[in-house]
Design a protein around this motif. Structure first.
Motif, PDB file in Angstrom:
ATOM      1  N   LYS A 150       0.835  -1.217   0.000  1.00 18.07           N
ATOM      2  CA  LYS A 150       0.000   0.000   0.000  1.00 18.07           C
ATOM      3  C   LYS A 150       0.866   1.263   0.000  1.00 18.07           C
ATOM      4  CE  LYS A 150      -3.781  -2.395   2.358  1.00 18.07           C
ATOM      5  NZ  LYS A 150      -4.291  -2.889   1.073  1.00 18.07           N
ATOM      6  N   GLU A 151       1.873   1.253  -0.879  1.00 17.12           N
ATOM      7  CA  GLU A 151       2.806   2.378  -0.996  1.00 17.12           C
ATOM      8  C   GLU A 151       2.646   3.116  -2.321  1.00 17.12           C
ATOM      9  OE1 GLU A 151       4.846   3.644   1.155  1.00 17.12           O
ATOM     10  OE2 GLU A 151       4.777   2.170   2.770  1.00 17.12           O
ATOM     11  N   LEU A 152       1.501   2.965  -2.971  1.00 16.31           N
ATOM     12  CA  LEU A 152       1.286   3.647  -4.252  1.00 16.31           C
ATOM     13  C   LEU A 152       0.691   5.051  -4.077  1.00 16.31           C
ATOM     14  CD1 LEU A 152       0.107   0.756  -6.602  1.00 16.31           C
ATOM     15  CD2 LEU A 152       2.310   1.925  -6.572  1.00 16.31           C
ATOM     16  N   LYS A 153       0.455   5.441  -2.834  1.00 17.29           N
ATOM     17  CA  LYS A 153       0.127   6.828  -2.485  1.00 17.29           C
ATOM     18  C   LYS A 153      -1.098   7.384  -3.223  1.00 17.29           C
ATOM     19  CE  LYS A 153       5.014   7.794  -1.635  1.00 17.29           C
ATOM     20  NZ  LYS A 153       6.181   8.643  -1.996  1.00 17.29           N
ATOM     21  N   GLY A 154      -2.163   6.621  -3.260  1.00 14.40           N
ATOM     22  CA  GLY A 154      -3.389   7.097  -3.896  1.00 14.40           C
ATOM     23  C   GLY A 154      -3.611   6.533  -5.286  1.00 14.40           C
ATOM     24  N   TRP A 155      -2.544   6.103  -5.955  1.00 13.63           N
ATOM     25  CA  TRP A 155      -2.685   5.365  -7.200  1.00 13.63           C
ATOM     26  C   TRP A 155      -3.001   3.914  -6.854  1.00 13.63           C
ATOM     27  CZ3 TRP A 155      -2.352   8.623 -11.245  1.00 13.63           C
ATOM     28  CH2 TRP A 155      -1.547   9.756 -11.137  1.00 13.63           C
ATOM     29  N   ASN A 156      -3.589   3.188  -7.770  1.00  8.57           N
ATOM     30  CA  ASN A 156      -3.747   1.748  -7.595  1.00  8.57           C
ATOM     31  C   ASN A 156      -3.908   1.112  -8.966  1.00  8.57           C
ATOM     32  OD1 ASN A 156      -6.655   1.726  -8.289  1.00  8.57           O
ATOM     33  ND2 ASN A 156      -6.909   2.757  -6.297  1.00  8.57           N
ATOM     34  N   LEU A 157      -4.012  -0.187  -8.982  1.00  3.43           N
ATOM     35  CA  LEU A 157      -4.081  -0.897 -10.256  1.00  3.43           C
ATOM     36  C   LEU A 157      -5.450  -0.765 -10.914  1.00  3.43           C
ATOM     37  CD1 LEU A 157      -2.060  -4.119  -9.342  1.00  3.43           C
ATOM     38  CD2 LEU A 157      -1.254  -1.944 -10.274  1.00  3.43           C
ATOM     39  N   GLU A 158      -6.418  -0.168 -10.190  1.00  5.79           N
ATOM     40  CA  GLU A 158      -7.753   0.037 -10.752  1.00  5.79           C
ATOM     41  C   GLU A 158      -7.915   1.434 -11.363  1.00  5.79           C
ATOM     42  OE1 GLU A 158      -7.468  -1.532  -7.550  1.00  5.79           O
ATOM     43  OE2 GLU A 158      -7.504  -3.343  -8.801  1.00  5.79           O
ATOM     44  N   ASN A 159      -7.210   2.440 -10.829  1.00  2.00           N
ATOM     45  CA  ASN A 159      -7.386   3.793 -11.365  1.00  2.00           C
ATOM     46  C   ASN A 159      -6.277   4.212 -12.326  1.00  2.00           C
ATOM     47  OD1 ASN A 159      -5.195   4.571  -9.774  1.00  2.00           O
ATOM     48  ND2 ASN A 159      -6.436   5.627  -8.235  1.00  2.00           N
ATOM     49  N   THR A 160      -5.508   3.218 -12.793  1.00  3.08           N
ATOM     50  CA  THR A 160      -4.472   3.468 -13.799  1.00  3.08           C
ATOM     51  C   THR A 160      -4.602   2.449 -14.933  1.00  3.08           C
ATOM     52  OG1 THR A 160      -2.938   2.056 -12.550  1.00  3.08           O
ATOM     53  CG2 THR A 160      -2.796   4.434 -12.172  1.00  3.08           C
ATOM     54  N   ARG A 161      -3.941   2.736 -16.048  1.00  6.80           N
ATOM     55  CA  ARG A 161      -3.925   1.787 -17.164  1.00  6.80           C
ATOM     56  C   ARG A 161      -3.325   0.462 -16.714  1.00  6.80           C
ATOM     57  NH1 ARG A 161      -0.305   2.520 -20.884  1.00  6.80           N
ATOM     58  NH2 ARG A 161      -1.357   1.375 -22.531  1.00  6.80           N
ATOM     59  N   ASP A 162      -3.669  -0.590 -17.432  1.00 10.19           N
ATOM     60  CA  ASP A 162      -3.078  -1.898 -17.166  1.00 10.19           C
ATOM     61  C   ASP A 162      -1.560  -1.803 -17.257  1.00 10.19           C
ATOM     62  OD1 ASP A 162      -2.765  -4.691 -16.849  1.00 10.19           O
ATOM     63  OD2 ASP A 162      -2.689  -4.936 -19.027  1.00 10.19           O
ATOM     64  N   SER A 163      -0.880  -2.294 -16.233  1.00 14.23           N
ATOM     65  CA  SER A 163       0.570  -2.135 -16.163  1.00 14.23           C
ATOM     66  C   SER A 163       1.340  -3.089 -17.077  1.00 14.23           C
ATOM     67  CB  SER A 163       1.052  -2.322 -14.715  1.00 14.23           C
ATOM     68  OG  SER A 163       0.705  -1.208 -13.934  1.00 14.23           O
ATOM     69  N   ALA A 164       0.676  -4.084 -17.656  1.00 14.12           N
ATOM     70  CA  ALA A 164       1.397  -5.078 -18.464  1.00 14.12           C
ATOM     71  C   ALA A 164       2.142  -4.424 -19.625  1.00 14.12           C
ATOM     72  CB  ALA A 164       0.434  -6.139 -18.976  1.00 14.12           C
ATOM     73  N   SER A 165       1.448  -3.563 -20.382  1.00 12.48           N
ATOM     74  CA  SER A 165       2.122  -2.901 -21.501  1.00 12.48           C
ATOM     75  C   SER A 165       3.119  -1.876 -20.991  1.00 12.48           C
ATOM     76  CB  SER A 165       1.101  -2.224 -22.424  1.00 12.48           C
ATOM     77  OG  SER A 165       0.396  -1.187 -21.740  1.00 12.48           O
ATOM     78  N   GLY A 166       2.823  -1.262 -19.823  1.00 12.47           N
ATOM     79  CA  GLY A 166       3.751  -0.299 -19.238  1.00 12.47           C
ATOM     80  C   GLY A 166       5.053  -0.936 -18.800  1.00 12.47           C
ATOM     81  N   VAL A 167       4.978  -2.157 -18.285  1.00 15.79           N
ATOM     82  CA  VAL A 167       6.187  -2.888 -17.885  1.00 15.79           C
ATOM     83  C   VAL A 167       7.093  -3.100 -19.092  1.00 15.79           C
ATOM     84  CG1 VAL A 167       7.046  -5.149 -17.141  1.00 15.79           C
ATOM     85  CG2 VAL A 167       5.182  -4.031 -15.876  1.00 15.79           C
TER      86      VAL A 167
END
Length: 416
Positions: free
Chosen positions: A150-167
Motif C-alpha cells: 500500500k505504498e502507491l500513495k493514492g494510485w492503484n491498479l484500478e485507477n491506472t492503465r493496465d501495467s502489463a504494456s507499461g512494464v
C-alpha cells in the motif's frame, strides 16, 4: 571464517547503523527459523542459514516467485570473502549481510557481480533476452510490492492503465541504453541475441539509475528490511508521487504505474512528491474554455492526451500556464510518450518555444484544432516541434494517403 573473511564481513556490517543491523538481524532470524534468543539459551552461537524454500515462504505474497529466485541466486553467488562462489545451496548470515551491503550501500562495481547472477545463474556473458527478462521481472516486482505494501500513495491498479504494456514499455526504454564496448546499440531481434559481458552490464547499470533504485525497493519492501529507516534516498521516497483528486471519481488515468514512475523521475525534485488532478475531459467536458479555467495559474503541470489512434503522449510545463500570445516556460519543459513507446524528449536548444496557451484572440493562434488531416500535415510549426525532439513521425507510412478536399463544410474535431 579466516581473519581476512572476518574483516571483510565486519567492513560490510559497519556500513549499517546499529538500528539497521538490528533490522537485518531480525529478518535473517525469521528467515532462518531461529530467534536471537535461542542461541543465547544454549550458551553458544548457532550457525544459521536460509534456504530457497524459506525465502519463498517469506516473500510469497509481497514478491513474484521469479524475483525471489533471482534474489536467492544473488545471495548464493556471494562467497564469504565477498567474491562469487555459488558453492552452497544455503545462505549464510555473512552472505546475507554482504548482499544487503553491496546492493543497498555499494557502488556499481560492488553490485555488478550480484546483478549478473540475478540475470543468469551461470557465469559469463549474458544475452539481451536474459537482460530483458530480468528488467521486466524487476519492474513487475516493484509494481507488485508497492501495491501489496500500500505504498502507491493514492494510485492503484484500478485507477491506472493496465501495467502489463507499461512494464514492457519501461523495460524497452531502459534496455535502449545498452551499448557494446564499441558504442553501438543493438536493437530489436539483434539485441535479444547479442552477448553482453560484465563490463557492458556494469556501464549500463551506472547509466540507468532505475536498476539500482528498483532493486533497493524490491529488497526493502519485499523482505521488509530497512524500509522505514532514515537512510532511504529521495529517489526511493519520491519514486511514486502522491495522487490527489482521482479517488472516488470513477476515473482511470491514461498513465500506468511504470510510466508514472518514469515520468516522475524526470520532474524537478521539488515537484516529485505529489500530483494533483486539475482537469479531465471525462469530468469537466471537452470545452477549451473549461481546460483553460482549470489549468491557468495553478503551477507547473503534466499534460497527458490520448488521440483517436490510441497513442498516448504529453508534456511537462515547468511554469504556471498563462493565456497570452507569447511563449512561456523554460528549459525544464519536456515532451513524453507513454504508448506505444515510453520516452522523454528534453530541451534541445533549438529555440525558446517551450509553452504556449492562448484563448479568445482573433489575430493570434488559439490552441490547436484538427480536422481530417493530422496537425503535422497542416501546421509546419507542429511538425518542427516533433522533429526538433529527434523523434520520427510514428504514423508516417502507416496512415492512408490523405486526399485533398475542397469541401468547406467538413466538421473539425477538437483534441484535448
Amino acid at each position: 571464517m579466516g581473519n581476512a573473511e572476518s574483516n571483510a564481513y565486519q567492513n560490510h556490517l559497519c556500513r549499517f547503523l546499529p538500528e539497521e543491523q538490528s533490522d537485518i538481524d531480525g529478518v535473517f532470524d525469521t528467515l532462518s527459523g531461529l530467534s536471537s534468543s535461542a542461541g543465547a539459551k544454549n550458551g553458544k552461537a548457532t550457525k544459521k542459514t536460509v534456504t530457497l524454500a524459506a525465502l519463498q515462504a517469506y516473500t510469497r505474497e509481497p514478491l513474484p516467485e521469479q524475483m525471489t529466485v533471482r534474489l536467492y541466486n544473488g545471495m548464493k553467488s556471494i562467497g564469504l570473502t565477498g567474491k562469487s562462489s555459488g558453492l552452497s545451496e544455503q545462505i549464510a548470515k555473512e552472505q546475507f549481510v554482504i548482499f544487503m551491503s553491496n546492493l543497498l550501500k555499494g557502488n556499481v562495481d560492488e553490485k555488478i557481480t550480484i546483478i549478473m547472477r540475478m540475470i543468469a545463474k551461470t557465469e559469463g556473458p549474458v544475452k539481451g533476452k536474459q537482460i530483458q527478462e530480468f528488467t521486466e521481472d524487476l519492474i513487475i516486482s516493484v509494481v507488485h510490492v508497492l501495491s501489496y505494501r500500500k505504498e502507491l500513495k493514492g494510485w492503484n491498479l484500478e485507477n491506472t492503465r493496465d501495467s502489463a504494456s507499461g512494464v514492457k514499455a519501461l523495460a524497452s526504454q531502459l534496455l535502449s541504453e545498452l551499448k557494446l564496448a564499441d558504442g553501438t546499440k543493438p536493437v530489436g531481434p539483434q539485441l535479444m541475441e547479442t552477448n553482453f559481458d560484465q563490463s557492458v552490464i556494469e556501464d549500463w547499470v551506472y547509466q540507468v539509475p532505475q536498476i539500482s533504485i528498483f532493486l533497493s525497493v524490491v529488497i526493502r519492501q519485499g523482505l521488509h528490511v530497512l524500509h522505514s529507516l532514515p537512510d532511504q534516498t529521495k529517489d526511493i521516497l519520491n519514486l511514486v508521487p502522491g495522487c490527489k483528486g482521482i479517488k472516488g471519481r470513477g476515473l482511470v488515468s491514461l498513465f500506468d504505474i511504470p510510466s508514472i514512475i518514469y515520468i516522475n523521475s524526470h520532474l524537478p525534485a521539488e515537484l516529485q512528491h505529489k500530483w494533483q488532478l486539475l482537469f479531465s475531459s471525462r469530468l469537466h467536458g471537452e470545452s477549451f474554455s473549461q481546460l483553460c479555467g482549470h489549468i491557468v495559474n495553478k503551477g507547473p503541470c503534466v499534460v497527458i492526451l490520448k488521440d483517436v489512434d490510441g497513442y498516448i503522449f504529453g508534456g511537462f510545463a515547468s511554469h504556471s500556464w498563462e493565456a497570452k500570445p507569447q511563449f512561456q516556460g523554460d528549459n525544464r519543459c519536456f515532451l513524453f510518450s507513454v504508448f506505444p513507446s515510453l520516452a522523454v524528449y528534453t530541451y534541445t536548444g533549438y529555440n525558446d518555444h517551450y509553452m504556449y496557451l492562448n484563448h479568445g484572440q482573433q489575430t493570434m493562434p488559439n490552441g490547436l484544432t484538427k480536422g481530417k488531416k493530422s496537425i503535422l500535415d497542416v501546421d509546419p510549426e507542429a511538425r518542427a516541434l516533433l522533429e526538433m525532439t529527434g523523434k520520427s513521425r510514428q504514423s508516417e507510412g502507416l496512415r492512408e494517403p490523405i486526399e485533398e478536399d475542397d469541401d468547406d463544410d467538413d466538421d473539425d474535431d477538437d483534441d484535448n
